[in-house]
Motif scaffolding. Sequence first.
Motif, PDB file in Angstrom:
ATOM      1  N   GLY A 149      40.103  75.428  41.511  1.00 13.84           N
ATOM      2  CA  GLY A 149      41.543  75.207  41.454  1.00 13.84           C
ATOM      3  C   GLY A 149      42.085  75.251  40.040  1.00 13.84           C
TER       4      GLY A 149
ATOM      5  N   ASP B  53      35.984  74.139  44.009  1.00 18.02           N
ATOM      6  CA  ASP B  53      36.334  73.632  42.681  1.00 18.02           C
ATOM      7  C   ASP B  53      36.754  74.745  41.718  1.00 18.02           C
TER       8      ASP B  53
ATOM      9  N   GLU C  17      40.155  75.094  46.048  1.00 18.70           N
ATOM     10  CA  GLU C  17      39.893  73.679  45.812  1.00 18.70           C
ATOM     11  C   GLU C  17      38.548  73.254  46.399  1.00 18.70           C
TER      12      GLU C  17
END
Length: 176
Positions: free
Chosen positions: A141, A139, A136
Amino acid sequence: AAPGWRLRGIGHPRLALFHAILAASLLVGAMEEISWGQRLFGWGTPAALSEINEQGETTLHNVEAVDSVIFILLFWGSLSALAGAAIRASWHRSGRVTSADLILPSLVLVPSLLMILVWRLGDFWTPVNLPRLLMEAFDFGPQGSEVPEVLLGLCLCLYTYANLKRATILRRHTAV
């Protein structure tokens, strides 16, 4: 399916049946994963399915209610496979090598199986789930259960390859 054919040919019908059922199950899972050919043949998603599917595909595994069932299957399947790997390792340590080697997973799969558990249980302990936090933060995820699905695919490929190799060796030994 290939390990099953080889095992059937050397007189192991129950092991062959196990591998045939496993192959059929994996085929259904693979078809579900590629949206039953939606991407290959270019058809659209039916409106009723598009409304409830979080990725807007012709799949059931991305429907929220089905995803919870997949969560349970991945969780218990991973735990069962880890237990099977531990049993197999203890049998090998005591010098017992049996035809159960063609069913029970090896210790090679343990890291992926543990990662499936870590990922799936991450919903309950998100603040300390390091793999999810890193993905996450950068980025990366993925949606839903994509990471465990890929890890499961890796496990199944390694498992199938190892069993095909074992069945080939067993066939050579029985032919002698």
